[in-house]
Design a protein around this motif. Structure first.
Motif, short mmCIF file in Angstrom:
data_model
loop_
_atom_site.label_atom_id
_atom_site.label_comp_id
_atom_site.label_asym_id
_atom_site.label_seq_id
_atom_site.Cartn_x
_atom_site.Cartn_y
_atom_site.Cartn_z
N GLN A 119 0.83 -1.21 0.00
CA GLN A 119 0.00 0.00 0.00
C GLN A 119 0.86 1.26 0.00
OE1 GLN A 119 -2.18 -1.25 3.50
NE2 GLN A 119 -4.11 -1.20 2.34
N LEU A 120 1.95 1.22 0.73
CA LEU A 120 2.85 2.39 0.77
C LEU A 120 3.53 2.60 -0.58
CD1 LEU A 120 4.39 1.97 4.31
CD2 LEU A 120 2.60 3.57 3.61
N ILE A 121 3.89 1.52 -1.25
CA ILE A 121 4.47 1.63 -2.59
C ILE A 121 3.43 2.18 -3.57
CG2 ILE A 121 5.33 0.29 -4.56
CD1 ILE A 121 6.71 -1.54 -2.43
N PHE A 122 2.20 1.72 -3.47
CA PHE A 122 1.12 2.26 -4.31
C PHE A 122 0.94 3.76 -4.06
CE2 PHE A 122 -3.24 3.62 -4.87
CZ PHE A 122 -3.45 3.29 -6.20
N PHE A 123 0.98 4.17 -2.80
CA PHE A 123 0.83 5.58 -2.45
C PHE A 123 1.97 6.40 -3.08
CE2 PHE A 123 1.43 9.19 0.49
CZ PHE A 123 0.20 9.78 0.34
N PHE A 124 3.19 5.88 -3.02
CA PHE A 124 4.32 6.57 -3.64
C PHE A 124 4.10 6.70 -5.14
CE2 PHE A 124 8.30 6.13 -6.03
CZ PHE A 124 8.89 7.33 -5.68
N LEU A 125 3.69 5.63 -5.79
CA LEU A 125 3.44 5.67 -7.24
C LEU A 125 2.32 6.65 -7.58
CD1 LEU A 125 3.76 1.88 -8.10
CD2 LEU A 125 5.39 3.72 -8.64
N TYR A 126 1.28 6.66 -6.75
CA TYR A 126 0.17 7.59 -6.97
C TYR A 126 0.67 9.03 -6.90
CZ TYR A 126 -3.90 10.41 -5.92
OH TYR A 126 -4.83 11.41 -5.92
N PHE A 154 1.44 13.97 -9.28
CA PHE A 154 2.05 15.30 -9.08
C PHE A 154 3.27 15.57 -9.94
CE2 PHE A 154 -0.39 14.88 -5.14
CZ PHE A 154 -1.08 16.08 -5.18
N GLU A 155 3.92 14.54 -10.41
CA GLU A 155 5.14 14.76 -11.18
C GLU A 155 4.99 14.45 -12.67
OE1 GLU A 155 7.49 16.41 -9.66
OE2 GLU A 155 6.34 16.21 -7.81
N TYR A 156 3.88 13.84 -13.06
CA TYR A 156 3.68 13.56 -14.48
C TYR A 156 2.38 14.19 -15.01
CZ TYR A 156 3.12 11.10 -18.87
OH TYR A 156 2.94 10.83 -20.20
N LEU A 157 1.25 13.84 -14.39
CA LEU A 157 -0.05 14.29 -14.92
C LEU A 157 -0.28 15.79 -14.74
CD1 LEU A 157 -2.33 11.30 -13.89
CD2 LEU A 157 -1.37 11.82 -16.14
N LEU A 158 -0.10 16.31 -13.53
CA LEU A 158 -0.35 17.73 -13.31
C LEU A 158 0.56 18.63 -14.14
CD1 LEU A 158 -1.29 18.07 -9.53
CD2 LEU A 158 -2.75 18.30 -11.53
N ASN A 214 0.57 24.62 -16.69
CA ASN A 214 1.89 25.24 -16.58
C ASN A 214 2.20 25.68 -15.15
OD1 ASN A 214 2.40 24.93 -19.30
ND2 ASN A 214 1.52 26.91 -19.84
N SER A 215 1.22 25.61 -14.27
CA SER A 215 1.43 25.97 -12.87
C SER A 215 2.25 24.94 -12.11
CB SER A 215 0.10 26.14 -12.15
OG SER A 215 -0.67 27.13 -12.78
N TYR A 216 2.34 23.74 -12.66
CA TYR A 216 3.04 22.65 -12.00
C TYR A 216 4.30 22.30 -12.78
CZ TYR A 216 -1.33 22.14 -9.51
OH TYR A 216 -2.43 22.37 -8.75
N VAL A 217 5.35 21.98 -12.04
CA VAL A 217 6.63 21.62 -12.64
C VAL A 217 7.06 20.27 -12.12
CG1 VAL A 217 9.06 22.29 -12.86
CG2 VAL A 217 7.29 24.05 -12.79
N ALA A 218 7.46 19.40 -13.02
CA ALA A 218 7.98 18.09 -12.61
C ALA A 218 9.40 18.27 -12.06
CB ALA A 218 7.99 17.13 -13.79
N ASP A 219 9.65 17.70 -10.91
CA ASP A 219 10.96 17.81 -10.28
C ASP A 219 11.35 16.44 -9.72
OD1 ASP A 219 13.23 18.40 -8.83
OD2 ASP A 219 12.30 19.94 -7.59
N PRO A 220 12.37 15.82 -10.26
CA PRO A 220 12.78 14.49 -9.78
C PRO A 220 13.14 14.47 -8.29
CG PRO A 220 14.03 15.11 -11.75
CD PRO A 220 13.21 16.28 -11.36
#
Length: 120
Positions: free
Chosen positions: A73-80, A85-89, A94-100
């Motif tokens: 479940q914790l791994i699923f939460f991380f993937l979610y 937040f880092e791919y879809l948004l 343009n308000s959101y920026v992907a940051d590794p």
């Protein structure tokens, strides 16, 4: 188990309370600290702690006993968090920026939650 005991176990956790306080201080800009980590990554580190604790509280009330998240479940939460937040948004606005580095912050927050809070 009664609601008061579940509330005390989950929402009364000192790490959760400290995380909420730090989140509020960082969001409201109360602190004069100008360290890049605090401005950019602190909320990403503590958001999983806050979200998982609140979810744990609701699930514990539902099952009427302390709930413990599995590693799966914790791994699923991380993937979610990562995908949303880092791919879809960032693709949707343009308000959101992907940051590794956010991924490192999310995973650190989840690990802190797992080792310090996620107990049965």
């Amino acid at each position: 188990m009664d609601c008061k005991h579940i509330t005390r176990l989950t929402l009364g956790n000192k790490i959760f309370l400290l995380s909420v306080l730090l989140f509020m201080i960082n969001e409201l800009g109360v602190s004069e600290v100008n360290i890049v980590f605090f401005k950019s990554y602190l909320n990403d580190l503590i958001a999983p702690i806050v979200l998982l604790t609140l979810t744990n509280f609701l699930l514990s009330l539902y099952v009427k006993s302390p709930y413990k998240f599995s590693k799966r479940q914790l791994i699923f939460f991380f993937l979610y968090l990562s995908i949303f937040f880092e791919y879809l948004l960032p693709k949707a606005s343009n308000s959101y920026v992907a940051d590794p580095n956010d991924l490192l912050a999310y995973s650190s927050g989840i690990l802190l939650y797992h080792f310090l809070i996620n107990k049965k």
